[in-house]
Design an enzyme around this catalytic site. Structure first.
Site, short mmCIF file in Angstrom:
data_model
loop_
_atom_site.label_atom_id
_atom_site.label_comp_id
_atom_site.label_asym_id
_atom_site.label_seq_id
_atom_site.Cartn_x
_atom_site.Cartn_y
_atom_site.Cartn_z
N CYS A 1 4.33 52.59 -0.96
CA CYS A 1 5.13 51.50 -1.53
C CYS A 1 4.38 50.90 -2.72
O CYS A 1 3.30 50.33 -2.55
CB CYS A 1 5.39 50.44 -0.46
SG CYS A 1 6.46 49.10 -1.00
N CYS B 1 10.59 50.87 -2.16
CA CYS B 1 10.43 52.29 -1.78
C CYS B 1 11.52 52.76 -0.83
O CYS B 1 11.54 53.93 -0.43
CB CYS B 1 9.06 52.51 -1.14
SG CYS B 1 8.85 51.70 0.47
N LYS C 1 2.13 4.74 1.26
CA LYS C 1 2.17 5.36 2.59
C LYS C 1 1.79 6.83 2.44
O LYS C 1 2.56 7.63 1.92
CB LYS C 1 3.58 5.23 3.18
CG LYS C 1 3.69 5.71 4.62
CD LYS C 1 5.08 5.43 5.16
CE LYS C 1 5.18 5.85 6.63
NZ LYS C 1 5.01 7.29 6.82
N CYS D 1 7.46 46.18 5.34
CA CYS D 1 7.65 47.58 4.93
C CYS D 1 6.45 48.35 5.46
O CYS D 1 5.30 48.07 5.08
CB CYS D 1 7.71 47.68 3.41
SG CYS D 1 7.63 49.40 2.83
N GLU E 1 0.85 -1.19 0.00
CA GLU E 1 0.00 0.00 0.00
C GLU E 1 0.88 1.24 0.00
O GLU E 1 1.98 1.22 0.58
CB GLU E 1 -0.90 0.02 1.24
CG GLU E 1 -1.81 -1.19 1.36
CD GLU E 1 -2.40 -1.31 2.76
OE1 GLU E 1 -3.14 -0.40 3.16
OE2 GLU E 1 -2.09 -2.30 3.45
N TYR F 1 -6.69 2.11 5.76
CA TYR F 1 -5.64 1.13 5.47
C TYR F 1 -5.65 -0.10 6.38
O TYR F 1 -4.86 -1.02 6.17
CB TYR F 1 -4.26 1.78 5.51
CG TYR F 1 -3.89 2.44 6.83
CD1 TYR F 1 -3.47 1.69 7.92
CD2 TYR F 1 -3.93 3.82 6.97
CE1 TYR F 1 -3.11 2.28 9.11
CE2 TYR F 1 -3.57 4.43 8.16
CZ TYR F 1 -3.17 3.67 9.23
OH TYR F 1 -2.82 4.26 10.42
N ASP G 1 0.92 10.61 3.49
CA ASP G 1 1.52 11.52 4.46
C ASP G 1 0.44 12.43 5.02
O ASP G 1 0.12 13.48 4.46
CB ASP G 1 2.63 12.34 3.78
CG ASP G 1 3.57 12.94 4.81
OD1 ASP G 1 3.49 12.56 5.99
OD2 ASP G 1 4.38 13.81 4.44
N CYS H 1 13.19 48.55 2.33
CA CYS H 1 12.31 48.00 1.31
C CYS H 1 12.98 48.10 -0.07
O CYS H 1 13.47 49.17 -0.43
CB CYS H 1 10.98 48.75 1.31
SG CYS H 1 9.86 48.24 -0.01
N LYS I 1 10.67 3.99 2.57
CA LYS I 1 10.54 5.43 2.35
C LYS I 1 11.18 5.83 1.02
O LYS I 1 12.35 5.50 0.75
CB LYS I 1 11.21 6.23 3.49
CG LYS I 1 10.60 5.96 4.86
CD LYS I 1 9.16 6.42 4.96
CE LYS I 1 9.01 7.91 5.00
NZ LYS I 1 9.39 8.53 6.27
#
Length: 668
Positions: A427, A406, A113, A421, A111, A222, A115, A403, A309
């Protein structure tokens, strides 16, 4: 057909349609038809609470609040799996299995796996009884109310099943739903979720099950565990589970040798990228229960199962430069500009560096060779630096102090990861971003005006804020690049047509931080108009249903700003809707004016919504929680014990629906 028979028939129909849609992915009726049947069921159940069933399809919308999740011991311990990272390790595992079992013919169930977040769900007499998180494997948290909102989990089973058993599954968030949730967060200036797995896991512990219901969670089953199960192997169990109504991934396969297991692994190591959700490996289980019983468990894991894995796909490439993006709320996001490289089927040129802390933690420097992988199989991220290839004399990266657009000095609030900012009105990316949000489909939905055109208008000094849109003329727009007479006319007409957009969407369009679509609707419904909202205190706002202190503070700061107030006054003059347009109710009175009611329980003569409407129609206010400002609690059957206790403690009168009707009559 009597009422009870109608209710039972509707429940059976809706359960089948849920199964067709969420498990089989083969709907047989439209969403509208489903909603109409659900509405009919809800109305009948509200009128006839004696037929209440906690596992009715109507209960999936959520609404139950869980302040503290009760810790529950698992009847059957939830073990973790040993991990393997190579085929050699799998062969070693097979040798250990054969050493215990002797020379027997082995089958394996393979099966994927998934996550997500593991869950154990108990069924009794075919009905969902309880759902508990993995926790430490011995005990977990009771999250039953939240689990019931997930539509791929059956509330009532089909066919022949044991009287009692547990199912184990993985609660996941498909990529499409995860991306949609993140887009909505980005639109309100919030930080997007990092990955689907953590978001799915966090969803299970939300206190309001109605919020869980809004998230597109799924459950992939599962394993089944219990006494005297009507099958003898893992693979048979999966097939039985499908018959009973569970969503069991079709990717599961029975392998008759380790060679077939390897073929399964090799196939999915490549094709997993085409799946709609995250998977990080393959689980291999000895198939027959007789063999599982013989093999038993270690202190932590079953000896009859192991996880292989997958290696996260990684590539190395050169970091050419770091640039910084400014969002519409002023948040600064550092971006790694990479030497283009192929990764998980796409060409990657850029990767997010998240914030200053991440850059410092990884010690990332321009010119470095870096390792990149796709976080959650979606977003490219830098996971490490190859220090062996670092050029000589490189300097640590200095995060910008001003920034990039600006040149205003950046600020970083204590406890926040991002720099901001503060030049909110000067800006350019922030200004353009706010106007783009204002015109977006879920906000003002201005036809003929897109994001690129907004930037064009701003760069040609025709707009500085969204109020300026209403001053635009065809003659101003037509000379611009890519503009013609017709497109200019469409733009102006689209702006004028936006004046009919209802108040709740206008409120969302203003771009107040943390005020998304749902919050905007709540505020608009509660305050009715922009003036009442702008004068609300922090305490008033916090008392509104689902409005927390963070949102309340943001609303107050928005209206305290002089520029915002000027823009709103201009929008008012242009005719933008800043109040709820309510239908006139000829029976409306002010009999309950100044009184606040809290409604709790199940009622015989009213639905809860009808009862709340009756309160508001007579001038009263409906509160979401009991406080010293509550005048009455209207209580039906199954009133929450916490509300009952609080009302009694505060000496607030608790009245029945009949007493409520008498209260209205007595005021005549």
């Amino acid at each position: 057909m009597d009422v009870q028979e109608t209710i039972l028939k509707l429940r059976e129909e809706l359960n089948q349609h849920n199964y067709n849609y969420y498990v089989l992915d083969k709907p047989t009726i439209s969403d509208y038809e489903f909603d109409q049947k659900l509405k009919q069921l809800q109305e009948l159940e509200n009128k006839h609470p004696e037929y209440f069933d906690e596992n009715s399809p109507s209960q999936r919308v959520g609404g139950a609040i869980t302040k503290n999740f009760q810790t529950v011991a698992h009847e059957y311990r939830m073990y973790s799996l040993d991990n393997s990272y190579s085929k050699e390790e799998l062969l070693d595992w097979e040798k250990r299995v054969q050493k215990v079992l002797g020379d027997v013919s082995l089958e394996y169930t393979c099966e994927l796996k998934y996550d997500g977040a593991s869950i154990s769900i108990t069924y009794e007499n075919g009905k969902l009884k309880r759902a508990v998180t993995r926790g430490d494997g011995v005990q977990g948290d009771d999250v039953t109310n939240n689990i019931k909102t997930i539509r791929s989990i059956p509330l009532k089973l089909k066919g022949n099943f044991p009287d009692k058993f547990d199912v184990r599954g993985e609660i996941i968030l498909p990529f499409a739903g995860f991306e949609k949730m993140n887009q909505e967060l980005i639109e309100i200036g919030e930080t997007p979720y990092s990955n689907p797995r953590n978001t799915a896991s966090g969803s299970l512990k939300l206190q309001d099950s109605a919020e869980v219901a809004k998230r597109p969670l799924d459950c992939l089953l599962y394993f089944i565990i219990g006494h005297k199960l009507p099958f003898n192997s893992q693979f048979e169990g999966l097939e039985k589970a499908r018959e009973w109504g569970f969503k069991v991934p079709k990717e599961a396969k029975l392998a008759h040798s380790m060679e077939e297991v390897f073929q399964y692994i090799d196939y999915w190591d490549v094709h997993r990228h085409n799946l709609p959700y995250e998977t990080d490996g393959v689980v291999i289980k000895v198939n027959r229960f007789q063999h599982q019983d013989e093999l038993g468990f270690t202190a932590k894991s079953p000896r009859w199962a192991i996880a292989y894995k997958f290696k996260s796909e990684q590539v190395s490439t050169k970091l050419n430069s770091i640039s910084y993006q400014v969002g519409r709320t002023g948040a600064i996001t550092p971006v790694a500009n990479l030497e283009p490289v192929q990764l998980a089927g796409t060409i990657v040129k850029r990767a997010s560096l998240h914030n200053a802390d991440q850059i410092e933690k990884l010690d990332i420097r321009v010119g470095d060779t870096v390792f990149v992988e796709k976080g959650g199989e979606i977003i490219p991220k830098i996971i490490a630096v190859d220090f062996s290839k670092r050029p000589d004399n490189t300097e640590p990266t200095q995060y910008i102090t001003h920034c990039p657009e600006c040149h205003t000095a950046l600020i970083r609030t204590e406890g926040e990861a991002n720099h901001y900012c503060p030049n909110f009105y000067g800006c350019p990316p922030q200004i353009i971003g706010r106007i783009q949000h204002y015109i977006s489909r879920k906000a003002m939905d201005i036809e003929g005006l897109g994001g690129e055109t907004v930037a064009l208008l701003y760069n040609n000094h025709l707009v500085q804020n969204y109020a300026d849109l209403y001053d635009l003329t065809v003659d101003q727009i037509r000379p611009l690049e890519r503009m013609a007479q017709k497109s200019a006319e469409n733009l102006v007409n689209g702006v004028q047509n936006s004046k009919s957009i209802p108040f709740e969407r206008v409120l969302y369009a203003l771009g107040i931080r943390y005020v998304g679509e749902t919050v905007a609707k709540k505020l608009a419904k509660h305050y009715k108009n922009i003036d009442s909202l702008s004068q609300a205190s922090l305490m008033d706002l916090v008392l509104v249903d689902e409005i927390g202190e963070k949102i309340a503070q943001s609303v107050i700061e928005f209206f305290e700003n002089q520029e915002n107030r000027i823009i709103i006054e201009r929008l008012k003059k242009y005719g933008v809707q800043f109040e709820i347009v309510e239908k006139i109710n000829p029976d409306a009175t002010d009999k309950l004016l100044g009184k606040t009611f809290v409604v709790s329980g199940v009622f015989e003569k009213f639905s809860r919504d009808d009862l709340k409407k009756a309160i508001e129609d007579n001038g009263g206010k409906v509160g979401s929680s009991i406080s010293s400002k509550t005048d009455y609690v209207v209580a039906g059957d199954n009133m929450g014990p916490a509300k009952l206790e609080k009302a009694s403690k505060l000496n607030i009168p608790i009245i029945s629906e009949n007493e409520f009707m008498s209260l209205i009559d007595s005021n005549n």
